[in-house]
Design a protein around this motif. Structure first.
Motif: not given
Ligand SMILES: [Fe+2]
Length: 159
Positions: A36-42, A51-53, A55-57
């Motif tokens: 999920l972090k990998h997707a959040h960053w890329n 989408v970015h936001e 994923l963090d929760p």
């Molecule tokens: Fe972040």
């Protein structure tokens, strides 16, 4: 490894079977946080920030799930293995294979597919744990409920 403790009402063989199932779930919960972090960053392109936001929760929740699963293993007298090597060694599901920058649609489709296996494997674990240790089954039932909700969030971006 010998169990440190056997909870009242369970025997060693049953505890060991439940622990093995929980260890497999622990590894996937830990890997899901990384994916999920990998997707959040890329992730990039239209709806990036949504989408970015989103994923963090989900990262926070799957990490909390991993903590709960690991502590259930310890409660059952086992020794949770949270090392990176354990994640790859225990992977019985398809690895997430989207590399680098890619569009929101590509990432969401890949994440939905990843969650398909995550949810199905949790449900299989629940069915097996029902016959071994209903308390552990109940913990994974709570986890899969959250995953199904997150998959709905992801599907809703593509509708
Ligand atoms: Fe972040």
């Amino acid at each position: 490894m010998a169990l440190a403790f056997i909870v009242p009402g369970l025997d060693e063989a049953v505890s060991e079977k439940a622990i093995a199932i929980l260890q497999n779930r622990l590894s996937q919960e830990q890997e899901a946080a990384l994916v999920l972090k990998h997707a959040h960053w890329n992730v990039t392109g239209p709806n990036f920030i949504a989408v970015h936001e989103m994923l963090d929760p989900q990262v926070e929740v799957v990490l909390a799930q991993a903590d709960e699963t690991a502590e259930r293993i310890a409660t059952l007298g086992g020794t949770p293995d949270g090392r990176a090597d354990a994640i790859t060694r225990n992977r019985t599901w398809k690895a997430f294979d989207v590399e680098g920058r890619a569009g929101t649609e590509e990432y969401l489709k890949a994440l939905i597919e990843y969650y398909d296996a995550f949810i199905a494997d949790d449900r299989k674990a629940i069915a097996e744990l029902d016959d071994l240790d209903v308390i552990s089954s109940n913990i994974i039932q709570d986890h899969v409920q959250e995953l199904e909700k997150f998959q709905w969030f992801m599907r809703s971006h593509l509708a």
